[in-house]
Enzyme design. Sequence first.
Site, mmCIF file in Angstrom:
data_model
loop_
_atom_site.group_PDB
_atom_site.id
_atom_site.type_symbol
_atom_site.label_atom_id
_atom_site.label_comp_id
_atom_site.label_asym_id
_atom_site.label_seq_id
_atom_site.Cartn_x
_atom_site.Cartn_y
_atom_site.Cartn_z
ATOM 1 N N HIS B 80 0.849 -1.193 0.000
ATOM 2 C CA HIS B 80 0.000 0.000 0.000
ATOM 3 C C HIS B 80 0.883 1.241 0.000
ATOM 4 O O HIS B 80 0.675 2.168 -0.790
ATOM 5 C CB HIS B 80 -0.934 0.001 1.211
ATOM 6 C CG HIS B 80 -1.575 1.341 1.487
ATOM 7 N ND1 HIS B 80 -2.574 1.857 0.696
ATOM 8 C CD2 HIS B 80 -1.332 2.276 2.446
ATOM 9 C CE1 HIS B 80 -2.935 3.049 1.166
ATOM 10 N NE2 HIS B 80 -2.189 3.339 2.222
ATOM 11 N N ASP B 109 6.895 22.082 -26.067
ATOM 12 C CA ASP B 109 6.756 20.734 -25.505
ATOM 13 C C ASP B 109 7.806 20.607 -24.412
ATOM 14 O O ASP B 109 8.455 21.584 -24.049
ATOM 15 C CB ASP B 109 6.962 19.653 -26.592
ATOM 16 C CG ASP B 109 6.251 18.352 -26.236
ATOM 17 O OD1 ASP B 109 6.614 17.739 -25.221
ATOM 18 O OD2 ASP B 109 5.319 17.966 -26.964
ATOM 19 N N TRP B 145 7.102 -0.228 3.888
ATOM 20 C CA TRP B 145 7.551 0.406 2.647
ATOM 21 C C TRP B 145 8.974 0.924 2.762
ATOM 22 O O TRP B 145 9.630 1.159 1.754
ATOM 23 C CB TRP B 145 6.602 1.535 2.233
ATOM 24 C CG TRP B 145 6.831 2.840 2.935
ATOM 25 C CD1 TRP B 145 6.399 3.176 4.180
ATOM 26 C CD2 TRP B 145 7.549 3.967 2.442
ATOM 27 N NE1 TRP B 145 6.808 4.444 4.490
ATOM 28 C CE2 TRP B 145 7.517 4.960 3.438
ATOM 29 C CE3 TRP B 145 8.219 4.250 1.238
ATOM 30 C CZ2 TRP B 145 8.130 6.204 3.287
ATOM 31 C CZ3 TRP B 145 8.825 5.487 1.097
ATOM 32 C CH2 TRP B 145 8.778 6.458 2.123
ATOM 33 N N SER B 172 12.926 6.138 -13.934
ATOM 34 C CA SER B 172 11.853 6.944 -14.520
ATOM 35 C C SER B 172 11.817 8.340 -13.918
ATOM 36 O O SER B 172 11.724 9.341 -14.628
ATOM 37 C CB SER B 172 10.523 6.230 -14.302
ATOM 38 O OG SER B 172 9.458 7.123 -14.447
ATOM 39 N N SER B 173 11.928 8.417 -12.586
ATOM 40 C CA SER B 173 11.884 9.721 -11.916
ATOM 41 C C SER B 173 13.066 10.589 -12.332
ATOM 42 O O SER B 173 12.916 11.802 -12.509
ATOM 43 C CB SER B 173 11.940 9.555 -10.402
ATOM 44 O OG SER B 173 10.734 9.057 -9.932
ATOM 45 N N HIS B 256 13.467 11.661 3.468
ATOM 46 C CA HIS B 256 12.880 12.927 3.878
ATOM 47 C C HIS B 256 12.698 13.903 2.733
ATOM 48 O O HIS B 256 11.614 14.452 2.573
ATOM 49 C CB HIS B 256 13.542 13.557 5.098
ATOM 50 C CG HIS B 256 12.550 14.480 5.735
ATOM 51 N ND1 HIS B 256 11.531 14.023 6.538
ATOM 52 C CD2 HIS B 256 12.310 15.781 5.542
ATOM 53 C CE1 HIS B 256 10.732 15.028 6.839
ATOM 54 N NE2 HIS B 256 11.187 16.113 6.248
ATOM 55 N N GLU B 258 12.142 13.004 -0.140
ATOM 56 C CA GLU B 258 11.025 12.371 -0.852
ATOM 57 C C GLU B 258 9.678 12.897 -0.336
ATOM 58 O O GLU B 258 8.741 13.109 -1.102
ATOM 59 C CB GLU B 258 11.102 10.851 -0.683
ATOM 60 C CG GLU B 258 9.859 10.078 -1.091
ATOM 61 C CD GLU B 258 9.615 10.080 -2.583
ATOM 62 O OE1 GLU B 258 10.536 10.440 -3.331
ATOM 63 O OE2 GLU B 258 8.489 9.729 -2.993
ATOM 64 N N TYR B 260 9.053 15.803 0.712
ATOM 65 C CA TYR B 260 8.813 17.128 0.120
ATOM 66 C C TYR B 260 8.621 17.033 -1.374
ATOM 67 O O TYR B 260 7.964 17.890 -1.972
ATOM 68 C CB TYR B 260 9.943 18.080 0.504
ATOM 69 C CG TYR B 260 9.948 18.306 1.996
ATOM 70 C CD1 TYR B 260 8.742 18.491 2.661
ATOM 71 C CD2 TYR B 260 11.099 18.293 2.748
ATOM 72 C CE1 TYR B 260 8.694 18.653 4.024
ATOM 73 C CE2 TYR B 260 11.066 18.461 4.121
ATOM 74 C CZ TYR B 260 9.850 18.638 4.757
ATOM 75 O OH TYR B 260 9.817 18.797 6.098
ATOM 76 N N SER B 271 -1.017 27.234 -4.810
ATOM 77 C CA SER B 271 -0.634 28.624 -5.061
ATOM 78 C C SER B 271 -1.166 29.147 -6.389
ATOM 79 O O SER B 271 -1.172 30.359 -6.619
ATOM 80 C CB SER B 271 0.896 28.768 -5.053
ATOM 81 O OG SER B 271 1.422 28.314 -3.830
ATOM 82 N N HIS B 305 15.272 12.391 12.158
ATOM 83 C CA HIS B 305 14.091 12.476 13.024
ATOM 84 C C HIS B 305 13.150 11.290 12.787
ATOM 85 O O HIS B 305 12.204 11.107 13.545
ATOM 86 C CB HIS B 305 13.364 13.828 12.884
ATOM 87 C CG HIS B 305 12.701 14.062 11.569
ATOM 88 N ND1 HIS B 305 12.575 15.305 11.019
ATOM 89 C CD2 HIS B 305 12.105 13.222 10.694
ATOM 90 C CE1 HIS B 305 11.946 15.219 9.864
ATOM 91 N NE2 HIS B 305 11.651 13.966 9.646
ATOM 92 N N HIS B 306 13.411 10.516 11.725
ATOM 93 C CA HIS B 306 12.626 9.298 11.515
ATOM 94 C C HIS B 306 13.142 8.143 12.365
ATOM 95 O O HIS B 306 12.562 7.067 12.340
ATOM 96 C CB HIS B 306 12.677 8.892 10.045
ATOM 97 C CG HIS B 306 12.024 9.886 9.135
ATOM 98 N ND1 HIS B 306 10.696 9.836 8.806
ATOM 99 C CD2 HIS B 306 12.516 10.971 8.502
ATOM 100 C CE1 HIS B 306 10.400 10.838 7.993
ATOM 101 N NE2 HIS B 306 11.489 11.544 7.798
ATOM 102 N N THR B 331 7.379 26.856 6.023
ATOM 103 C CA THR B 331 6.045 26.315 5.782
ATOM 104 C C THR B 331 4.990 27.281 6.307
ATOM 105 O O THR B 331 3.958 27.497 5.667
ATOM 106 C CB THR B 331 5.893 24.934 6.451
ATOM 107 O OG1 THR B 331 7.047 24.160 6.150
ATOM 108 C CG2 THR B 331 4.669 24.214 5.951
ATOM 109 N N LYS B 334 4.360 30.031 3.960
ATOM 110 C CA LYS B 334 3.451 29.649 2.877
ATOM 111 C C LYS B 334 1.993 29.714 3.335
ATOM 112 O O LYS B 334 1.146 30.298 2.659
ATOM 113 C CB LYS B 334 3.771 28.237 2.399
ATOM 114 C CG LYS B 334 5.039 28.219 1.593
ATOM 115 C CD LYS B 334 5.294 26.845 1.043
ATOM 116 C CE LYS B 334 6.120 26.935 -0.208
ATOM 117 N NZ LYS B 334 5.470 27.616 -1.306
ATOM 118 N N ARG B 453 1.596 0.616 14.855
ATOM 119 C CA ARG B 453 1.253 0.469 13.442
ATOM 120 C C ARG B 453 1.713 -0.907 12.960
ATOM 121 O O ARG B 453 2.445 -1.605 13.646
ATOM 122 C CB ARG B 453 1.912 1.583 12.624
ATOM 123 C CG ARG B 453 3.426 1.510 12.609
ATOM 124 C CD ARG B 453 4.070 2.747 12.022
ATOM 125 N NE ARG B 453 3.975 2.794 10.566
ATOM 126 C CZ ARG B 453 4.799 3.527 9.796
ATOM 127 N NH1 ARG B 453 5.761 4.260 10.339
ATOM 128 N NH2 ARG B 453 4.657 3.547 8.491
#
Lengths: 283, 543
Positions: B80, B109, B145, B172-173, B256, B258, B260, B271, B305-306, B331, B334, B453
């Site tokens: 998932h 293009d 994951w 791909s990315s 991390h 990722e 963002y 925006s 921090h993870h 943040t 924003k 979890r």
Amino acid sequence: MNQDANHYYIPTPSAWPIVGATAIFFMGFGAAFTVNKIPLGYVSLAIGFAILIYMLFGWFGTVAKESESGKFNKQVDSSFRWGMGWFIFTEVMFFAGFFGALYYMRILSVPWLGDLEHKLLWPDFAGGWPTSGPGITDKFTPMGAWGLPAINTALLLTSGVTVTWAHWALKVNKRGQLKLGLFLTILLGVLFLGCQIYEYGHAYSELNLKLTTGAYGASFFMLTGFHGFHVTLGALMLTVIFFRVLAGHFKPEHHFGFEGVAWYWHFVDVVWLGLFIFVYWLV
Amino acid sequence: MASITHPGHEHEHEHHGPPSGIMRWLTTTNHKDIGTLYLWFSFIMFLTGGVMALTIRSELFQPGLQVVDPEFFNQLTTLHGLVMVFGAIMPAFVGFANWQIPMMIGAPDMAFARMNNWSFWLLPPAALLLITSFFVPGGAAAGGWTLYPPLSTQMGMGMDMTIFAVHILGASSIMGSINIVTTILNMRAPGMTLMKMPLFVWTWLITAYLLLAVMPVLAGAVTMLLTDRQFGTNFFNAAGGGDPVMFQHIFWFFGHPEVYIMILPAFGIVSQIIPTFARKPLFGYSSMVYATASIAILSFIVWAHHMFTVGMPVTAQLFFMYATMLIAVPTGVKVFNWTATMWRGSMTFEAPMLFAIGFIFLFTIGGFSGIVLAVVPVDIQLQETYYVIAHFHYVLVSGSLFALFGGTYYWLPKWTGYMYDETLAKTHFWLSMIFFNVTFFVQHFLGLAGMPRRVPDYALQFADFNMISSIGAFGFGFSQLLFLYVIIKCVRGGAKATDQVWEGADTLEWTLPSPAPYHTFETPPQVSFDEYHVQNVQNVHNK
């Protein structure tokens, strides 16, 4: 921005990408099955590689033809420059990951395993470098820096000079010097690879230094192995460029195909210097 | 170009239109086609990941084991996450980038049109590797994951398939990002200077740089996993001098940024939407650009921090705690800028605006719970609990996904030429808004009470909140079928959309006809801006 943007070349629909995706489909499943020793995997992997090679020839052939027929203006040329530059940046980050792992093991995890807390588990482990770790007791000899690796450094650095010499020749349209310079670069690259292969044989047969030799073996073979893989790619790219030169491609003012390969070759060179210092020398 | 002629050679400006049928989609070099492919692919993956989520929530509806066995449950939570992150959210944003960036900067293009096609068509093989891994011996990857060793170095071949899928998705990315960076830097129309670009373009430029920096590191991390599993290296094995925690460091150095990567383009979409429906220029445009860049830079120095609970020096914990809290500053800039844009605006509340405002509310809640988690002593308590699940679903579902919904409604009339059904779209918003909160708000309480979890069963005291959450999840899941219906209805017809579509919209794509022609801005427009950033476009040749 560029005023000649009116003529930015947008290719017509092309089958090469979907051919490439098909190759990756076979290679992805093939690789996953192969590492699990499922016979179908080898077949799939081989099919994938064959399609990929077909795609590379076709796609790059198309691009070379487009370039030679003058479809790429200055703006397209600068797209290629941005694209190649940032691609090399991603390669740098890939190697940074492995250099980071080397750093982490040398500076952090190996000394931790030798500290007081771990004495209960591994009383005899001192935590020095190079090491195969506390749990792998097979004796091995680390690879020295000043034999073959030093010669390899000289080979690669010289090849950086010869490719630049060839580039100078291209810019003033001296085709003879261009061919000679490129040929020498490829030759030096192949010599480098030959020395690497010999070094690996030496490591396995005489030093008992293997991929499975703990932290040192893993970082040594993965870093030099991925570098060798990139040298191989670079040498193949140089070979393609060499044949394009023989076919009369590239003009003094329009030759990013050549420059892109030269950039890549210099990148491979710089990574080697990092390897020579941190993998071979500072042991 | 024109100065060099090759007699008898094919002309470069031949546009016969696209090939018909399936070949159009397989061989296309058109950014709009490829954008459409990305969007449909991501929606299919969204439904796939959603079915996994609903299976998870069915199992958690009551305590005890009812629906699936624990091994399969772990495979579901793992897949998932992977499917939603790499299959749904990221490709959806790339789809928006493909459709919008060339139109918003006045480019004909993407810079590398063929490679663009390859970036997309690498996704289906990777998705197949992930999905079919359920059916191989040992099943799919089940270590979460994040693929932490030693679990991930022990599992069956499903893990190898996942590793190669991640390699392909990464390739791909990277190609997609190179394309986006080059397009933005090299193909802007005259007058479209960097600090005049629409914010969506800016956020994607910065996101593309994040991708270029971290996707190769992820490739390296999973490569080390692969060699540890299959070729006897010892990167993550203490007996060989390695360390399983090292994987966490490398993974989160990717992971991390990722996070963002999945939210910055959402900021960009919001925006664009807020000024349009507030009928005011975006408040603090340049501060928005700098805030985005600051968030991106800070994302590289907060990864640990993870992993506060793996054991690290207190100084390191403090550093990562404060660095993480620092991100709240840009943040906050924003959030306040969006609010200030609405202040005294002449607002209307069409579906895109509803989703944008919903985004601001709920993303801010997710941001605050993130700050709570950044506090080391609190995090040690909440690590691996449902509080974390609640937190990242607030930023990923009501953050990224709501922005994607809003952006879809915002640009759908430009893409299809028809207005979508506003009533149904608003219904979709309210259903999503309500059911999302029913699903995830209660998970904060579960986490604070200590529910871990990634477990299929739980103690009886968690039963009520889990039941509420499961009901909400099914409501949210089925609400998305309404989204699908609205889109199909809009693609098939409806009220004709005007070129401008939204009264307050002022970016370049709204000067084009609706639907946008197959080829746009083949001759770049001349763009100029007044002091309020409102642009004045001349010389738009539409074919």
